[in-house]
Write an enzyme that holds these catalytic residues in place. Structure first.
Site, PDB file in Angstrom:
ATOM      1  CG  LEU A  16      -1.904  -1.174   1.349  1.00  0.00           C
ATOM      2  CD1 LEU A  16      -2.747  -1.023   2.611  1.00  0.00           C
ATOM      3  CD2 LEU A  16      -2.790  -1.303   0.122  1.00  0.00           C
ATOM      4  CB  SER A 145      -6.775  -3.183   9.689  1.00  0.00           C
ATOM      5  OG  SER A 145      -7.318  -4.452   9.370  1.00  0.00           O
ATOM      6  CE1 TYR A 158      -2.334  -5.749  11.426  1.00  0.00           C
ATOM      7  CE2 TYR A 158      -4.672  -6.199  11.154  1.00  0.00           C
ATOM      8  CZ  TYR A 158      -3.490  -5.642  10.690  1.00  0.00           C
ATOM      9  OH  TYR A 158      -3.481  -4.979   9.482  1.00  0.00           O
ATOM     10  CB  THR A 193      -0.027  -6.067   0.529  1.00  0.00           C
ATOM     11  OG1 THR A 193      -0.369  -6.983   1.581  1.00  0.00           O
ATOM     12  CG2 THR A 193      -1.094  -4.989   0.395  1.00  0.00           C
TER      13      THR A 193
END
Length: 258
Positions: A16, A145, A158, A193
């Site tokens: 990204l 995210s 995360y 990605t």
């Protein structure tokens, strides 16, 4: 943006961040890429093929971020910062090998949340000294995210790191408004990605079931297009924008990874 404008893009050597750097460079901005790998940095500069700069460093290090900001200011006024640096992570709190590693939790939060805040605070101090252009001195775009909103089993660390980025967006925007600096967060869904290559095929197939429309993973250029619009549109501020094709992740309870 002015042709003399410079932008810092953390994590700008791949995925990204590299797409953002390419988009900014196409508009006349000099992108300064901050990353930890010399090899990826050299490859990124070759890929961009223009007036980009690579600085080796870690977003959680004050002197290394300061060095990247210095590099940006040598190429023009620092008017934009895009935080794309971060690490993926998946591990259950109670896995087959025992409790989740506390050290690993700290590493993930440090890389994703503390690193983002470190860049924001240091960049804002530089931007505050800019002469206003129109209504602002600069804009900071952070990357969260969809896990910040609906993390799956195994994403506690995360999701916590990305949720922190979402939570600090509005208070940062409110505080930095006095310095004419906007703060916006983009929360991407599934994008192609390099990190995707580490996702097992079975887990990837499970994620594909959650796709809505379009029924595909995003292209980094689509993420970069949104970032570029945020930078150019002065009315977007203090907001977290999801770019995920209406994906809402399932619980992930079908997975049994440790």
């Amino acid at each position: 943006m002015s042709l003399t404008t410079a932008a810092l893009v953390t994590g700008g050597t791949s995925g990204l961040g590299l797409a953002v750097a390419a988009r900014l460079m196409a508009s006349g901005v000099v992108p300064v890429l901050l990353g930890r790998s010399e090899e990826r940095g050299e490859a990124a500069l070759k890929s961009l093929g223009g007036p980009a700069v690579f600085v080796r460093g870690d977003v959680a290090s004050e002197p290394e971020v300061a060095g990247a900001l210095d590099a940006a200011e040598r190429h023009g006024s620092l008017r934009a910062v895009v935080n794309c640096a971060g690490v993926p992570h998946a591990a259950r709190v109670l896995g087959r090998s025992g409790p989740h590693s506390l050290d690993r939790f700290v590493e993930v939060v440090t890389a994703n949340l503390v690193g983002t805040f470190n860049v924001v605070r240091l960049a804002a101090a530089r931007m505050a000294g800019n002469e206003p252009v129109g209504e602002e001195r600069g804009v900071i775009v952070n990357t969260a995210s969809l896990a910040a909103f609906e993390g799956q089993v195994g994403q506690a660390a995360y999701a916590a790191s990305k949720g922190g980025i979402v939570s600090m967006t509005l208070p940062l925007a409110r505080e930095l408004a006095g310095s004419l600096i906007r703060v916006v967060t983009v929360a991407p869904g599934f994008f192609h990605t390099p990190a995707v290559a580490t996702v097992p095929a079975a887990a990837r197939a499970e994620l594909d079931r959650d796709l809505v429309h379009p029924r595909r993973w995003g292209d980094p250029a689509e993420f970069a297009a949104l970032v570029a619009h945020v930078i150019d549109n002065p009315m977007i501020n203090g907001e977290t924008i999801r770019v995920d094709g209406a994906v809402r992740m399932s619980s992930g309870l079908r997975h049994r990874s440790s």
